[in-house]
Design an enzyme around this catalytic site. Structure first.
Site, PDB file in Angstrom:
ATOM      1  N   LYS A  52      78.621  60.419  -7.484  1.00  0.00           N
ATOM      2  CA  LYS A  52      77.799  59.676  -8.441  1.00  0.00           C
ATOM      3  C   LYS A  52      77.947  58.195  -8.145  1.00  0.00           C
ATOM      4  O   LYS A  52      79.001  57.751  -7.686  1.00  0.00           O
ATOM      5  CB  LYS A  52      78.267  59.955  -9.884  1.00  0.00           C
ATOM      6  CG  LYS A  52      77.226  59.626 -10.919  1.00  0.00           C
ATOM      7  CD  LYS A  52      76.252  60.769 -11.062  1.00  0.00           C
ATOM      8  CE  LYS A  52      75.261  60.564 -12.150  1.00  0.00           C
ATOM      9  NZ  LYS A  52      74.635  61.841 -12.514  1.00  0.00           N
TER      10      LYS A  52
HETATM   11  N1  GLU Z   1      71.163  62.439 -11.751  1.00  0.00           N
HETATM   12  C1  GLU Z   1      70.834  63.832 -11.840  1.00  0.00           C
HETATM   13  C2  GLU Z   1      72.005  64.616 -12.400  1.00  0.00           C
HETATM   14  O1  GLU Z   1      72.833  64.096 -13.092  1.00  0.00           O
HETATM   15  C3  GLU Z   1      70.302  64.390 -10.524  1.00  0.00           C
HETATM   16  C4  GLU Z   1      71.256  64.386  -9.381  1.00  0.00           C
HETATM   17  C5  GLU Z   1      70.638  64.771  -8.051  1.00  0.00           C
HETATM   18  O2  GLU Z   1      69.496  65.186  -8.022  1.00  0.00           O
HETATM   19  O3  GLU Z   1      71.337  64.623  -7.049  1.00  0.00           O
HETATM   20  O4  GLU Z   1      72.100  65.794 -12.229  1.00  0.00           O
END
Ligand code: GLU
Length: 474
Positions: free
Chosen positions: A107
């Protein structure tokens, strides 16, 4: 006084993990290895804006590399901090394993309020942040693939993809370095609404299990259920829109940063969204009652509470007063560990975040595969499917002509339409959500010591990660 103490986001995720691990039989030390965050990179960089240099702080945390690339969004918010990014990265690891998206967890976050900047300034900031991450392998099609999250969208992903392509001019797979891109930059149809669509599929599948529905003290199907939505961003908006327009749910309240709108007959989600986009909040919306105290509305009477914004909104401060029998976690980490304990004791049922909001990363997975295969889904087979279907329809028409039978016109049209990318994306997403729910529910019901869906989700996920580690020789 509550018997549990409130913890930070990271500790909350860890405690939920540990509650599940206590019910598993893992080799010594493995649970610890899975739980810890592998690395967090902090960057501080300067950008010249409006005649002065502004310094920004950003993070990219890699929680687990048991599978690569690692995957997870990039968030733009003033609340971004290391604890939050690490908690979210851990949730990505568990989420990807749970829905069998072949990624580790990661993240990123940039500490800024995107509303304070013009588009060209945001582009400058994003490209600079991306540059820092790209040169360290923290954005790379084979190693680390970001996506949108709170405060970012397809626009930022297009800038990131372009920045990567500029720095890696001969990388044939450059477009796979980030997902959630606009279609014209290599994105996939259906990604924008994927998380909301996934929330809808999660709810639909839950209501196909009457035994589980009864555990929440509810009965019947989704139709007519009264829903309180917290946050009408990308996820909350799409989830509320689909649940109300397609499943007959009534959105009786929408809680936003400037209070809540309430209408027991059901709010028009489209109209509320338009109002928010134009006015920056729900205040003044003419079609419903406005309550300045949004937090109180969150505790209100309803069938389903759908938190779709920040983490920690259901916490020790309100868990005792939450009236919803069913909580559908569209956001990441909306319920703290302490609140989760209280809600379980109060017989509230939670459909956990790592499942309920997994639609986004699931469709990201499809986009990544599309970019690596350099071809749109359905491009080769669509017309071939149509001609086979036409053969069958013509033969059916020939056989039924003598008997005076006629095929229904809509059957013909529907049967003769080959699968395009959107149909295939929806099919893949629905299948993922349904089979994942069934797996969680099976663990929940087959073991007396598993009391809730969240623990079941962790068990399914941790088991898969543990297997990946053991085949690596760990
Ligand atoms: N930000 C989204 C989540 O928390 C998508 C993450 C992604 O598609 O890699 O799942």
């Amino acid at each position: 006084m509550p018997s549990v103490i409130e913890t930070g986001f990271r500790d909350s995720v860890d405690l939920m993990f540990q509650r599940a691990v206590a019910l598993m039989d893992l080799p010594p030390g493995l649970a610890h290895k899975i739980r810890v965050c592998n690395s967090t990179y902090t960057v501080r960089f300067g950008v010249r804006l409006r005649g002065r240099i502004e310094t920004f702080t950003g993070y990219r945390s890699v929680h687990s590399e048991h599978m690569e690339p690692v995957k997870g969004g990039i968030r733009y918010s003033l609340d971004v901090n290391q604890d939050e990014v690490e908690a979210l990265a851990a949730l990505m690891t568990y989420k990807c394993a749970l829905v069998e998206a072949p990624f580790g967890g990661s993240k990123g976050g940039l500490c800024l309020d995107p509303r304070q900047y013009e588009e060209h300034e945001l582009e400058q900031i994003t490209r600079r942040f991306a540059y820092e991450l790209i040169k360290r392998g923290l954005i790379h099609p084979a190693q680390n693939v970001p996506a949108p999250d709170m405060g970012t969208s397809a626009r930022e992903m297009a800038w990131i993809a372009d920045q990567y392509a500029r720095m890696n001019t001969t990388d044939l797979n450059a477009r796979a370095c980030v997902t959630g891109k606009p279609i014209h930059s290599g994105g996939i149809v259906g990604r924008v609404e994927a998380t909301g669509r996934g929330v809808q599929y999660a709810a639909q599948e839950f209501f196909r299990h009457p035994k589980d529905v009864a555990k929440a003290g509810l009965s019947g199907g989704l139709g007519g259920k009264r829903v309180i939505v917290q946050g009408l961003g990308n996820v909350g908006y799409h989830a509320a829109k689909f649940l109300s327009e397609e499943d007959g749910c009534r959105i009786i309240a929408i809680v936003e940063h400037d209070g809540a709108l309430v209408d027991d007959r059901g709010l028009d989600v489209e109209a509320v969204k338009r109002w928010i986009v134009e006015h920056g909040g729900v205040t003044g919306y003419p079609g419903a009652t406005h309550h300045p105290d949004g937090a109180a509305v969150l505790e209100g009477d309803c069938d389903i509470l759908l938190p779709a914004a920040m983490e920690g909104v259901i916490n020790l401060g309100n868990a005792e007063r939450i009236r919803a029998p069913l909580i559908l976690e569209a956001a990441n980490g909306p319920t703290t560990f302490g609140a989760d304990e209280i809600l379980r004791k109060r017989g509230r049922l939670i459909i956990p975040d790592m499942f309920a909001n997994a639609g986004g990363v699931t469709v990201s997975y499809f986009e990544w595969v599309k970019n690596l295969s350099h071809i749109r889904f359905g491009r080769m087979e669509r017309r071939a499917e149509e001609s086979r279907a036409r053969l069958l329809v013509e033969e059916l028409e020939r056989l039924s002509a003598d008997r005076g039978w006629k095929l229904a016109a809509d059957f013909k049209d529907r049967f003769l339409t080959g699968n395009d990318e959107l149909t295939l994306v929806r099919s893949g997403l629905e299948d993922t959500m349904r089979t994942t729910y069934q797996k969680m529910s099976e663990v929940w019901h087959s073991r007396d010591d598993v009391e809730d869906l969240r623990t079941a989700a962790y068990i399914v996920s941790i088991r898969r990660i543990a297997d990946a580690y053991s085949s690596k020789g760990l």
